[in-house]
Design a protein around this motif. Sequence first.
Motif, PDB file in Angstrom:
ATOM      1  N   UNK A  86      -3.332  55.430 -76.981  1.00  0.00           N
ATOM      2  CA  UNK A  86      -2.966  56.553 -77.691  1.00  0.00           C
ATOM      3  C   UNK A  86      -1.960  56.329 -78.820  1.00  0.00           C
ATOM      4  N   UNK A  87      -1.551  55.420 -79.161  1.00  0.00           N
ATOM      5  CA  UNK A  87      -0.747  55.111 -80.514  1.00  0.00           C
ATOM      6  C   UNK A  87      -1.116  53.698 -81.068  1.00  0.00           C
ATOM      7  N   UNK A  88      -1.781  53.200 -82.051  1.00  0.00           N
ATOM      8  CA  UNK A  88      -2.151  52.056 -82.614  1.00  0.00           C
ATOM      9  C   UNK A  88      -0.752  51.651 -83.059  1.00  0.00           C
ATOM     10  N   UNK A  89      -0.526  50.268 -82.721  1.00  0.00           N
ATOM     11  CA  UNK A  89       0.644  49.551 -83.281  1.00  0.00           C
ATOM     12  C   UNK A  89       0.908  49.871 -84.946  1.00  0.00           C
ATOM     13  N   UNK A  90       2.490  50.024 -84.785  1.00  0.00           N
ATOM     14  CA  UNK A  90       2.589  50.284 -86.565  1.00  0.00           C
ATOM     15  C   UNK A  90       4.217  49.932 -86.403  1.00  0.00           C
ATOM     16  N   UNK A  91       4.769  49.334 -87.660  1.00  0.00           N
ATOM     17  CA  UNK A  91       6.134  49.163 -87.468  1.00  0.00           C
ATOM     18  C   UNK A  91       6.771  50.363 -87.708  1.00  0.00           C
ATOM     19  N   UNK A  92       7.963  50.486 -86.625  1.00  0.00           N
ATOM     20  CA  UNK A  92       8.514  51.482 -86.653  1.00  0.00           C
ATOM     21  C   UNK A  92       9.293  51.934 -87.745  1.00  0.00           C
ATOM     22  N   UNK A  93       9.560  53.362 -88.326  1.00  0.00           N
ATOM     23  CA  UNK A  93      10.674  53.599 -89.203  1.00  0.00           C
ATOM     24  C   UNK A  93      11.570  54.367 -88.445  1.00  0.00           C
ATOM     25  N   UNK A  94      11.340  54.891 -86.918  1.00  0.00           N
ATOM     26  CA  UNK A  94      12.427  55.567 -86.403  1.00  0.00           C
ATOM     27  C   UNK A  94      13.566  55.060 -85.904  1.00  0.00           C
ATOM     28  N   UNK A  95      14.685  55.676 -85.591  1.00  0.00           N
ATOM     29  CA  UNK A  95      15.994  55.044 -85.333  1.00  0.00           C
ATOM     30  C   UNK A  95      15.653  54.344 -84.070  1.00  0.00           C
ATOM     31  N   UNK A  96      16.187  53.118 -84.097  1.00  0.00           N
ATOM     32  CA  UNK A  96      16.225  52.192 -82.802  1.00  0.00           C
ATOM     33  C   UNK A  96      16.672  52.700 -81.721  1.00  0.00           C
ATOM     34  N   UNK A  97      17.710  53.688 -81.573  1.00  0.00           N
ATOM     35  CA  UNK A  97      18.107  54.230 -80.518  1.00  0.00           C
ATOM     36  C   UNK A  97      17.789  55.359 -79.924  1.00  0.00           C
ATOM     37  N   UNK A  98      16.707  55.717 -80.398  1.00  0.00           N
ATOM     38  CA  UNK A  98      16.099  56.987 -80.044  1.00  0.00           C
ATOM     39  C   UNK A  98      15.266  56.766 -78.843  1.00  0.00           C
ATOM     40  N   UNK A  99      14.980  57.777 -77.960  1.00  0.00           N
ATOM     41  CA  UNK A  99      14.083  57.394 -76.677  1.00  0.00           C
ATOM     42  C   UNK A  99      12.817  57.915 -76.890  1.00  0.00           C
ATOM     43  N   UNK A 100      11.733  57.258 -77.141  1.00  0.00           N
ATOM     44  CA  UNK A 100      10.315  57.786 -77.359  1.00  0.00           C
ATOM     45  C   UNK A 100       9.388  57.230 -76.517  1.00  0.00           C
ATOM     46  N   UNK A 101       8.213  58.074 -76.279  1.00  0.00           N
ATOM     47  CA  UNK A 101       7.092  57.351 -75.330  1.00  0.00           C
ATOM     48  C   UNK A 101       6.010  57.681 -76.290  1.00  0.00           C
ATOM     49  N   UNK A 102       5.021  56.774 -76.521  1.00  0.00           N
ATOM     50  CA  UNK A 102       5.227  55.328 -75.927  1.00  0.00           C
ATOM     51  C   UNK A 102       6.360  54.608 -76.720  1.00  0.00           C
ATOM     52  N   UNK A 103       6.976  53.641 -76.252  1.00  0.00           N
ATOM     53  CA  UNK A 103       8.039  52.940 -76.826  1.00  0.00           C
ATOM     54  C   UNK A 103       7.559  52.122 -78.021  1.00  0.00           C
ATOM     55  N   UNK A 104       8.352  51.823 -79.156  1.00  0.00           N
ATOM     56  CA  UNK A 104       7.878  51.008 -80.159  1.00  0.00           C
ATOM     57  C   UNK A 104       7.334  49.677 -79.691  1.00  0.00           C
ATOM     58  N   UNK A 105       6.263  48.911 -80.303  1.00  0.00           N
ATOM     59  CA  UNK A 105       5.822  49.354 -81.823  1.00  0.00           C
ATOM     60  C   UNK A 105       4.773  50.388 -81.739  1.00  0.00           C
ATOM     61  N   UNK A 106       4.573  50.877 -80.634  1.00  0.00           N
ATOM     62  CA  UNK A 106       3.286  51.939 -80.762  1.00  0.00           C
ATOM     63  C   UNK A 106       3.780  53.156 -81.444  1.00  0.00           C
ATOM     64  N   UNK A 107       2.856  53.880 -81.795  1.00  0.00           N
ATOM     65  CA  UNK A 107       3.075  55.127 -82.575  1.00  0.00           C
ATOM     66  C   UNK A 107       3.779  56.272 -81.322  1.00  0.00           C
ATOM     67  N   UNK A 108       4.860  56.862 -81.798  1.00  0.00           N
ATOM     68  CA  UNK A 108       5.450  57.817 -80.837  1.00  0.00           C
ATOM     69  C   UNK A 108       4.621  59.221 -80.570  1.00  0.00           C
ATOM     70  N   UNK A 109       4.534  59.617 -79.471  1.00  0.00           N
ATOM     71  CA  UNK A 109       4.048  60.857 -79.042  1.00  0.00           C
ATOM     72  C   UNK A 109       5.079  61.859 -78.626  1.00  0.00           C
ATOM     73  N   UNK A 110       6.251  61.436 -77.838  1.00  0.00           N
ATOM     74  CA  UNK A 110       7.050  62.125 -77.209  1.00  0.00           C
ATOM     75  C   UNK A 110       8.243  61.587 -77.361  1.00  0.00           C
ATOM     76  N   UNK A 111       9.451  62.345 -77.803  1.00  0.00           N
ATOM     77  CA  UNK A 111      10.897  62.054 -77.989  1.00  0.00           C
ATOM     78  C   UNK A 111      11.640  62.845 -77.141  1.00  0.00           C
ATOM     79  N   UNK A 112      12.439  62.182 -76.334  1.00  0.00           N
ATOM     80  CA  UNK A 112      13.469  62.791 -75.414  1.00  0.00           C
ATOM     81  C   UNK A 112      14.782  63.471 -76.367  1.00  0.00           C
TER      82      UNK A 112
END
Length: 372
Positions: A17-43
């Motif tokens: 559900x999220x093709x791998x990609x170099x993340x540009x989001x903040x490393x301390x954010x809580x995302x699902x799925x986690x990096x390096x997959x594309x995020x769908x949900x953020x806490x």
Amino acid sequence: MKNLFIKLAILSIFALWGCASAPTRKPNGIFFPPAPDLPRVQFLTSFSGLKDVEKQSSFNRFVAGEQGNKILDKPYGVAMYEGKIYVCDTNDTVVVLDLRNKSYTALKGATGSGRLIQPINISIESDGTKYVTDPVRGQVVVFDKNDDYVKAYGTPGNWRPVDAVPYEDRLYVADMTSGQIKVFDKQSGEIVKTIGDKGEPSERIDRPTNLAFDNEGYLYVTDIGRFQVVKFDRDGHFRNTIGKAGDNWGHFTRPKGIAIDREGHLYVADASFNNVQIFNKEGRILMFFGEGGTEAGKFLLPAKVSISYNDLQYFQRYADPSFQMEYLIFVTSQLGDRSISVLAYGKEKGKKYPTDEELKKQLQEKIKKTSG
């Protein structure tokens, strides 16, 4: 959730559900799925009591003194309307967290004829009408846009209403005692039909807990007795089921809260797995988020999941600048210090995401390779 579930889900779902990609989001954010997959949900944040929403001025503290922290005890149902989060505290009343006015109060109409004994779930219509199920009172209690008491559905003593959702001129209510969905005429308050007690045994409901309608008018029922989500049309005809008992991905142990977004994605909270699973229209598992724990992004005995496309402005400051929020997700935990977790569904800006149809094909190909 069991280790098997986690390993299979991470390997088989997140990669789809999220093709791998170099993340540009903040490393301390809580995302699902986690990096390096594309995020769908953020806490985003969480609430547990008065101090999370109410700011006392120095003058108020001088006059009235420092207030103690009022906290939620055992929350279940949750919904948001016009800047207010309504929470059914099953050991108290419906609590209103007003984010606009920074206040934490009890639902004002829940006194006298509107008194609640054990509120379990709440649904709010677009005009602000609120339906609160109270199995101990034995009624669905209705409040208006201004939170004033209006009326109640059902006769106390012979049923246990645990969830109620309106659809057009009908009110659909899950009755834990009879194992039925009772359908009321909203105007007259009379029961016009029952759902889930007809047809073959495989088409009947056992112990319904929560209800939701999709945009096409299909009714989804979480059934803790069947360990499934059961789908009906609005007239009560059985369509199909989603999931089954087990500890693998796409299975359930204690399915409870349920919500459906505008695209038909189905969210189901499981109190044993301490997570929320997301399915597509065909009932195929796409991903899950959460696990047992007290840290941000984790749940303890989750009960309800609900979705809101409004009021995003109150949570924009929590979102990562690279993450474009589309709607809010609320999840209640009956234990721990994060009674209400607020998350957002969205996409990382500037990234191309696969469609559900593309994901379906990828999943089928992966299953063939695995079985081969």
